[in-house]
Scaffold this motif. Structure first.
Motif, PDB file in Angstrom:
ATOM      1  N   ILE A  55      -0.280   8.224  -6.734  1.00  0.00           N
ATOM      2  CA  ILE A  55      -0.934   6.984  -7.158  1.00  0.00           C
ATOM      3  C   ILE A  55      -1.226   7.054  -8.653  1.00  0.00           C
ATOM      4  O   ILE A  55      -1.673   8.086  -9.172  1.00  0.00           O
ATOM      5  N   THR A  56      -1.002   5.956  -9.351  1.00  0.00           N
ATOM      6  CA  THR A  56      -1.506   5.769 -10.718  1.00  0.00           C
ATOM      7  C   THR A  56      -2.246   4.433 -10.762  1.00  0.00           C
ATOM      8  O   THR A  56      -1.772   3.419 -10.217  1.00  0.00           O
ATOM      9  N   HIS A  60      -7.809  -1.330 -16.552  1.00  0.00           N
ATOM     10  CA  HIS A  60      -7.864  -2.385 -17.572  1.00  0.00           C
ATOM     11  C   HIS A  60      -6.477  -2.912 -17.936  1.00  0.00           C
ATOM     12  O   HIS A  60      -6.282  -3.434 -19.034  1.00  0.00           O
ATOM     13  N   HIS A  61      -5.562  -2.791 -17.033  1.00  0.00           N
ATOM     14  CA  HIS A  61      -4.218  -3.286 -17.311  1.00  0.00           C
ATOM     15  C   HIS A  61      -4.252  -4.806 -17.383  1.00  0.00           C
ATOM     16  O   HIS A  61      -4.954  -5.465 -16.615  1.00  0.00           O
ATOM     17  N   LEU A  68      -2.104  -0.991 -10.159  1.00  0.00           N
ATOM     18  CA  LEU A  68      -2.041   0.049  -9.133  1.00  0.00           C
ATOM     19  C   LEU A  68      -0.595   0.274  -8.719  1.00  0.00           C
ATOM     20  O   LEU A  68       0.099  -0.675  -8.311  1.00  0.00           O
ATOM     21  N   ASN A  69      -0.180   1.503  -8.827  1.00  0.00           N
ATOM     22  CA  ASN A  69       1.185   1.864  -8.424  1.00  0.00           C
ATOM     23  C   ASN A  69       1.134   2.979  -7.386  1.00  0.00           C
ATOM     24  O   ASN A  69       0.503   4.028  -7.605  1.00  0.00           O
ATOM     25  N   VAL A  70       1.784   2.738  -6.274  1.00  0.00           N
ATOM     26  CA  VAL A  70       1.890   3.740  -5.205  1.00  0.00           C
ATOM     27  C   VAL A  70       3.359   4.073  -5.017  1.00  0.00           C
ATOM     28  O   VAL A  70       4.191   3.166  -4.846  1.00  0.00           O
ATOM     29  N   GLU A  79      -4.016   4.810   1.208  1.00  0.00           N
ATOM     30  CA  GLU A  79      -4.946   3.733   0.876  1.00  0.00           C
ATOM     31  C   GLU A  79      -5.818   4.215  -0.287  1.00  0.00           C
ATOM     32  O   GLU A  79      -6.448   5.273  -0.202  1.00  0.00           O
ATOM     33  N   PHE A  80      -5.840   3.423  -1.364  1.00  0.00           N
ATOM     34  CA  PHE A  80      -6.620   3.788  -2.552  1.00  0.00           C
ATOM     35  C   PHE A  80      -7.823   2.875  -2.680  1.00  0.00           C
ATOM     36  O   PHE A  80      -7.730   1.651  -2.560  1.00  0.00           O
TER      37      PHE A  80
END
Length: 301
Positions: A55-56, A60-61, A68-70, A79-80
């Motif tokens: 996950i990254t 503040h994007h 959110l990148n999975v 699940e984040f």
């Protein structure tokens, strides 16, 4: 050469846990990994890694859908939580075991949280075997062996405690006595199973088995000898009776009784008629025996 102070500053700014925290999870279940600290206001980036990035997250994007990148291989299992920055990993497999790192980046510093995850399978139900042991001063102890999968544990148990044998490879096996039962327990950090057997009746005798066994053997020998003697007497008496009966039947004397009728003199015969002569010549001789009566033919019959 001047001391590289920037390296010291970088080491201070980077906070890493002293050692990874061990986490145990059951195969097929889920586990949640939590960031140890995230009290920074302006977080630039959050990363969860296992071998590669999972996950990254960029709070503040500019583009919300890009924040959110999975990674594709985890999309159906991860699940984040954007609030506490925790990661839940579902449907765990043994291949998920290993070192996980959670990284929070703020400006030029980062905080690292590490977990050493160990995914374990559900333990198998053990089996237990017991054998009486008379080697302890005439008292009956029990040699107990507990097995599960490739594990084995052997203990010597009395009425209240069990002592583990030193050469047993036990792993997650334990043997103990509780409420009159010997219990074999198989466990790991995420599951357990056990089997119990009642101690009552496992030993034929509670004490002095040698003397009791000798008395019992003596009683059995005496009882068997008496039965054999009685049988021989009965068989001998029966054979004697049968032999005597046969002798009496084969050699008993016959009793004869002769009844002779006197024969007339020749002069008397000449003076009789032919019919009288025929009657006289067929004189009867009767012989009686014990079993039957033989009689000469009667011409008048």
């Amino acid at each position: 050469m001047p001391f590289p102070y920037f390296l010291l500053v970088a080491a201070i700014l980077q906070t890493v846990a002293s050692a990874p925290e061990f986490v145990f999870a059951q195969e097929g279940n889920s586990v949640t990994l939590i960031m140890s600290r995230h009290d920074f206001v302006n977080i630039d980036e959050v990363i969860w890694k296992f071998k590669t990035d999972i996950i990254t997250y960029y709070p503040h994007h500019k583009l919300e859908d890009r924040s959110l990148n999975v990674w594709s291989s985890y999309k159906s299992r991860v699940e984040f939580n954007t609030t506490d920055l925790s990661m839940e990993l579902r449907n765990l497999q043994k291949s998920d075991s290993g070192l996980y790192r959670g990284v929070i980046k703020v400006s030029n510093s980062k905080t690292v949280t590490e977990y050493n995850l160990l995914v374990l399978e559900t333990v198998q139900k053990p089996n237990i075997t017991t054998y009486p042991d008379w080697s302890s001063g005439g008292l009956c102890n029990l040699t107990v062996t507990c097995r599960a999968a490739d594990l084995s544990l052997t203990s010597t148990c009395n009425s209240s405690t069990c002592t583990q044998d030193g050469d047993s490879a036990h792993g997650g096996l334990t043997i103990f006595i509780k409420h009159g039962s010997i219990i074999c327990n198989h466990s790991n950090p995420v599951s357990w199973s056990h089997v119990a057997v009642q101690t009552e009746g496992l030993c034929p005798f509670t004490q002095y088995p040698e003397s009791i066994t000798d008395d019992k053997q003596t009683a059995v020998i005496v009882s068997t000898a008496v039965k054999v003697i009685i049988l021989l007497v009965v068989v001998g008496g029966l054979l004697g009776f049968l032999t005597l009966s046969k002798k009496q039947a084969g050699h008993a004397p016959n009793v004869y009784e002769e009844v002779n009728f006197s024969c007339p003199s020749p002069s008397e015969v000449e003076m009789r008629t032919p019919i009288e002569q025929q009657s006289s010549s067929a004189s009867v001789k009767v012989v009686f025996t014990q079993n039957a009566m033989a009689r000469s033919p009667d011409p008048n019959s």
